[in-house]
Design a protein around this motif. Sequence first.
Motif, PDB file in Angstrom:
ATOM      1  N   VAL B 406       0.855  -1.193   0.000  1.00 40.82           N
ATOM      2  CA  VAL B 406       0.000   0.000   0.000  1.00 40.82           C
ATOM      3  C   VAL B 406       0.890   1.241   0.000  1.00 40.82           C
ATOM      4  O   VAL B 406       1.673   1.454   0.919  1.00 40.82           O
ATOM      5  CB  VAL B 406      -0.944   0.004   1.216  1.00 40.82           C
ATOM      6  CG1 VAL B 406      -1.712   1.317   1.302  1.00 40.82           C
ATOM      7  CG2 VAL B 406      -1.910  -1.166   1.133  1.00 40.82           C
ATOM      8  N   MET B 409      -1.705   5.739   1.753  1.00 39.12           N
ATOM      9  CA  MET B 409      -2.401   5.210   2.933  1.00 39.12           C
ATOM     10  C   MET B 409      -3.840   5.685   2.996  1.00 39.12           C
ATOM     11  O   MET B 409      -4.726   4.946   3.394  1.00 39.12           O
ATOM     12  CB  MET B 409      -1.682   5.681   4.184  1.00 39.12           C
ATOM     13  CG  MET B 409      -0.279   5.214   4.262  1.00 39.12           C
ATOM     14  SD  MET B 409      -0.178   3.897   5.449  1.00 39.12           S
ATOM     15  CE  MET B 409       0.675   4.752   6.741  1.00 39.12           C
ATOM     16  N   CYS B 410      -4.074   6.964   2.664  1.00 41.50           N
ATOM     17  CA  CYS B 410      -5.419   7.531   2.853  1.00 41.50           C
ATOM     18  C   CYS B 410      -6.428   6.800   1.967  1.00 41.50           C
ATOM     19  O   CYS B 410      -7.505   6.450   2.415  1.00 41.50           O
ATOM     20  CB  CYS B 410      -5.433   9.012   2.534  1.00 41.50           C
ATOM     21  SG  CYS B 410      -4.297   9.997   3.529  1.00 41.50           S
ATOM     22  N   GLU B 412      -5.692   3.997   0.311  1.00 45.15           N
ATOM     23  CA  GLU B 412      -5.255   2.598   0.250  1.00 45.15           C
ATOM     24  C   GLU B 412      -5.023   2.123  -1.187  1.00 45.15           C
ATOM     25  O   GLU B 412      -5.606   1.154  -1.661  1.00 45.15           O
ATOM     26  CB  GLU B 412      -6.246   1.699   0.992  1.00 45.15           C
ATOM     27  CG  GLU B 412      -6.290   2.062   2.476  1.00 45.15           C
ATOM     28  CD  GLU B 412      -7.147   1.142   3.324  1.00 45.15           C
ATOM     29  OE1 GLU B 412      -8.242   0.787   2.874  1.00 45.15           O
ATOM     30  OE2 GLU B 412      -6.726   0.800   4.443  1.00 45.15           O
ATOM     31  N   THR B 448      -6.991  12.395   2.606  1.00 45.60           N
ATOM     32  CA  THR B 448      -6.792  13.344   3.699  1.00 45.60           C
ATOM     33  C   THR B 448      -5.477  14.113   3.572  1.00 45.60           C
ATOM     34  O   THR B 448      -5.448  15.316   3.773  1.00 45.60           O
ATOM     35  CB  THR B 448      -6.774  12.575   5.039  1.00 45.60           C
ATOM     36  OG1 THR B 448      -7.851  11.641   5.036  1.00 45.60           O
ATOM     37  CG2 THR B 448      -6.912  13.521   6.214  1.00 45.60           C
ATOM     38  N   CYS B 449      -4.397  13.417   3.261  1.00 49.31           N
ATOM     39  CA  CYS B 449      -3.091  14.094   3.318  1.00 49.31           C
ATOM     40  C   CYS B 449      -2.700  14.684   1.971  1.00 49.31           C
ATOM     41  O   CYS B 449      -1.665  15.334   1.865  1.00 49.31           O
ATOM     42  CB  CYS B 449      -2.019  13.168   3.874  1.00 49.31           C
ATOM     43  SG  CYS B 449      -1.149  12.186   2.654  1.00 49.31           S
ATOM     44  N   GLN B 450      -3.516  14.505   0.942  1.00 52.09           N
ATOM     45  CA  GLN B 450      -3.287  15.126  -0.358  1.00 52.09           C
ATOM     46  C   GLN B 450      -1.869  14.871  -0.901  1.00 52.09           C
ATOM     47  O   GLN B 450      -1.267  15.737  -1.525  1.00 52.09           O
ATOM     48  CB  GLN B 450      -3.576  16.630  -0.291  1.00 52.09           C
ATOM     49  CG  GLN B 450      -5.063  16.943  -0.155  1.00 52.09           C
ATOM     50  CD  GLN B 450      -5.826  16.676  -1.457  1.00 52.09           C
ATOM     51  OE1 GLN B 450      -5.498  17.206  -2.516  1.00 52.09           O
ATOM     52  NE2 GLN B 450      -6.837  15.827  -1.396  1.00 52.09           N
ATOM     53  N   GLY B 451      -1.367  13.690  -0.611  1.00 53.26           N
ATOM     54  CA  GLY B 451      -0.085  13.309  -1.198  1.00 53.26           C
ATOM     55  C   GLY B 451       1.136  13.702  -0.397  1.00 53.26           C
ATOM     56  O   GLY B 451       2.260  13.422  -0.807  1.00 53.26           O
ATOM     57  N   TYR B 453       2.304  12.401   2.168  1.00 49.69           N
ATOM     58  CA  TYR B 453       3.031  11.179   2.520  1.00 49.69           C
ATOM     59  C   TYR B 453       3.458  10.393   1.274  1.00 49.69           C
ATOM     60  O   TYR B 453       4.576   9.914   1.187  1.00 49.69           O
ATOM     61  CB  TYR B 453       2.162  10.291   3.419  1.00 49.69           C
ATOM     62  CG  TYR B 453       2.782   8.957   3.791  1.00 49.69           C
ATOM     63  CD1 TYR B 453       3.894   8.904   4.625  1.00 49.69           C
ATOM     64  CD2 TYR B 453       2.269   7.761   3.305  1.00 49.69           C
ATOM     65  CE1 TYR B 453       4.469   7.685   4.971  1.00 49.69           C
ATOM     66  CE2 TYR B 453       2.842   6.546   3.650  1.00 49.69           C
ATOM     67  CZ  TYR B 453       3.937   6.513   4.480  1.00 49.69           C
ATOM     68  OH  TYR B 453       4.505   5.307   4.819  1.00 49.69           O
TER      69      TYR B 453
END
Lengths: 416, 502
Positions: B406, B409-410, B412, B448-451, B453
């Motif tokens: 994965v 993460m947001c 998946e 959520t994190c818009q990339g 991560y």
Amino acid sequence: MQNDYDVIVIGGGPAGLAAAIKAKEYGLKVLLLENRDVLGGIPLQCVHPGFGLHYFKEDLTGTEFIYRFIEKFKELGIEYYTGSHVMKIIPVSDIEKRLEVITPQGLLELTTTTIIYATGARERHIFEIGITGHRVAGIYTAGEAQTMMDIDGIMPGREIVIVGSGDVGLIMARRFALEGANVKAVIEIMPYPGGLTRNIVQCLQDFNIPLYLSHAVTRIEGKERVERVIVSKVDENLTPIPGTEREIECDTVVIAAGLVPYLKVLEKIGVMIDPATKGPVVNEYLETNIPGIFVAGNALVINDLVDYVVEQGEWAAESAYLYVKNQGIPSKKWRKIAKGRNIRLVVPHYVSGDRDVMIYARVQKPEENVKIRFPEIEKEVKLPVVRPAEMVRIKLRREEIKKAKDKITMEVVPND
Amino acid sequence: MKVVIVGAGIIGASIARVLSQYEGLEVHLLEKCPDVGMGVSKANTAIIHPGHEDDPNKYPLRAKLCVRGNRLWHQWAKELEIPVKWPGELMVAIEEEDLKTAEHYLELAQKNGVPGARIIYREELSKIEPNVNPDAAGALWAPTAGQIAPWEAVIALVENAVENGVRLHTETEVRGIRIEKGEVKGVETNNGFIEAEIVINAAGLYADEISKMAGVDGFSIHPRRGEYYVFDEDAGPKVTRIVHQTPTPITKGVYVITTVEGNLMIGPTAQDLPEEAKEDTSTTKEGLDFVWEWAQKLVRKLPPKSKVIKTFSGLRPEPPDGRWIIEAYDDPWGFVNVAGIRSPGLTSAPAIAVYVVNELLNGRLDIKLTKKAKWNPYRKSMPRFATLPKEKRQQFIKTNPAYGNVVCMCKEVTEGEIVEAINRMKRIGIKTITLDGVKFRTLSMFGTCQGSYCRIRIARIVARETGIPLWKVSLKGKGTEYGIGDVKVLLRNSKEEKKNAE
């Protein structure tokens, strides 16, 4: 009934590694799950010093610091998966949690008595801080820029504006300067810096990088890549003041606007979240409202020092050990730690009086010559200064806690 | 016969798909961006309108093709496995007097042949949409309205068209149209001359410029900007239906919708920009504040602003008087305009494509087209690992361990899906694999994190799969590279400069 593991640690950064090592030392059957393809987490990309001053009484770089834990972890032969992702946690009962995990080796279904959740935090991004304008190339979060430079060895840009003066922003300002980039400004919306004083000195002042307090980047402009940002002064409500706009030409914007505990999987199963920490509500075992699920590190509360992260990891491991040994945490009358004057957040949220507890807190605004006061238990700690950037860390003794009836207020008051 | 379509947006892609059904055509689909659908088509409200908003006397084509397009999307979405849903639409009358406006649109629905539209009142309204403003007087209820993933629609259309023989030329910008003796001969591009007897102009915001190249003057397209907020997937309360309000003389108001991906979204504004602002997809504080203010009036409650994960704006190509320009000409023969396709362009796209082929090519230009004996109407969607049943997942990982990794993460999203997206881009002839291309195919970097991560992890995979250095991987093509070189590039350059100065 036998579970596959006594404890499954989710996350292989400093909190998770410390937790797994401690749990193993307690004799528990441990499994650690890490999402990246290597153990270590964020310190792997931290080539700067300042790590381990408390824990090892040495000044180490992030990589040196975490290497010691990875070594120890491997020495102990703890089971782990890298490249794994927890899709789902099913709390079957107080002594059985089922995990659905994806790994390149296949799907796993694992059972465990306890979980230590140590997945760290995510970075707040550009859309969360109200910056309008063009969505162009050249916009990075600080952690992403750090990964680019110190894991992958590539340079994000030339002329840099950093949004936010938290420690990550300050460290990155220096990092960019060291590689020959022109760091034009660090912009901080609050009237005081967001990072540790030592970082203001060592990362900005030593490199002549200007810090603009009470300023905000309101807009990013550019065609393909960032060409400039629009910066305004803000008033006491943090609202941009019309007429104070000015442009700063740059090709790169680094967003260092803070971290948020990353709890996606836990939120889905109804873990209570504290709106102040954005992490879970926990008791003195770092246990969430779901029995046997413990949280440590930046997934619990955003820490300023990795040493505290490790401390929480070991703390959670001890809790997991007690949980496994006693088939749960004994029923207790909990006393709530209430936030009083100038306290923005505090962790843990509940204490019992059965044990000494380390309290971590952050203040709302800087204040000099103060006392941290717990009026219900008549405890006072004098401090020369408190700052939002620096965690206040105070140990409450069990006999002190016992003096309180049902709550203990923590407040900052002038020392007169 | 050789056909060039200028522009691989929803209109050009739809026309390409329809043309791919016919015998004896060599169809070239030209796109100036590195990927398809990256202009007007990707940033809009993504609604398949019922067809009651246009007065047939004023806008006959819009009125007619919208209703037809709505029907056609049912079939097209199934054949092409495009994410679509049909929740119906509520044009909410907030005040009693707004019901008069709703009735006006009911009349248009009747005139345009929209099925099922009717006026409903407070009690039924709150049953159909529990989260609507409880004080609203009523609504025009149009059950045929749908929602679609607009970028995936374009991607699916192009994949299917290419499968059926259409040739896609990305990063190919038309610089001129060659006309001899009143007949189209082909197009000049940055990649050389492409011969064609038919040139179909579906160039979106730039259709006026392309038309001028063919000597068909007299109209200009200006951008109308719409700004939006998108909320995190867990932010609610969400709406079930498409909710908007009865238009007033001042504003058409905004929409509150739950997208096919499951995010609450509000918008758009409608701000007319000067003709030269055809790339200005910036957001503004004023625009976003307007959206928030009007959306609040429509629903019981909006999520807190802290749950916003993205703001964006899109441009719509606005023709003079709002009339679509869908025409073929005697002079130059072979030039076809499909220009100024503002709303309801996405809804109408399939019907526009059929209209262009039947009425203009077959009819007006009298080209006798015959259907191929064999044509594949189907296209398989991308695998979405996170939504697969357990046994399927296990099987995927067994055949390809990359599906067990994965990366985002947001949402998946797995490495397997990233690689599949890259391969699909290569397969349709895309030369530059962009991060935006991967994003819109996999929905990675959409959460959520818009990339923050996963963008670098995805960029690493793109670099590996395309054999280019990581820093050269681009967001959306030239000028949008991820980095500027290796980490020592600036120090090395300044050292060399110093040396040269000595």
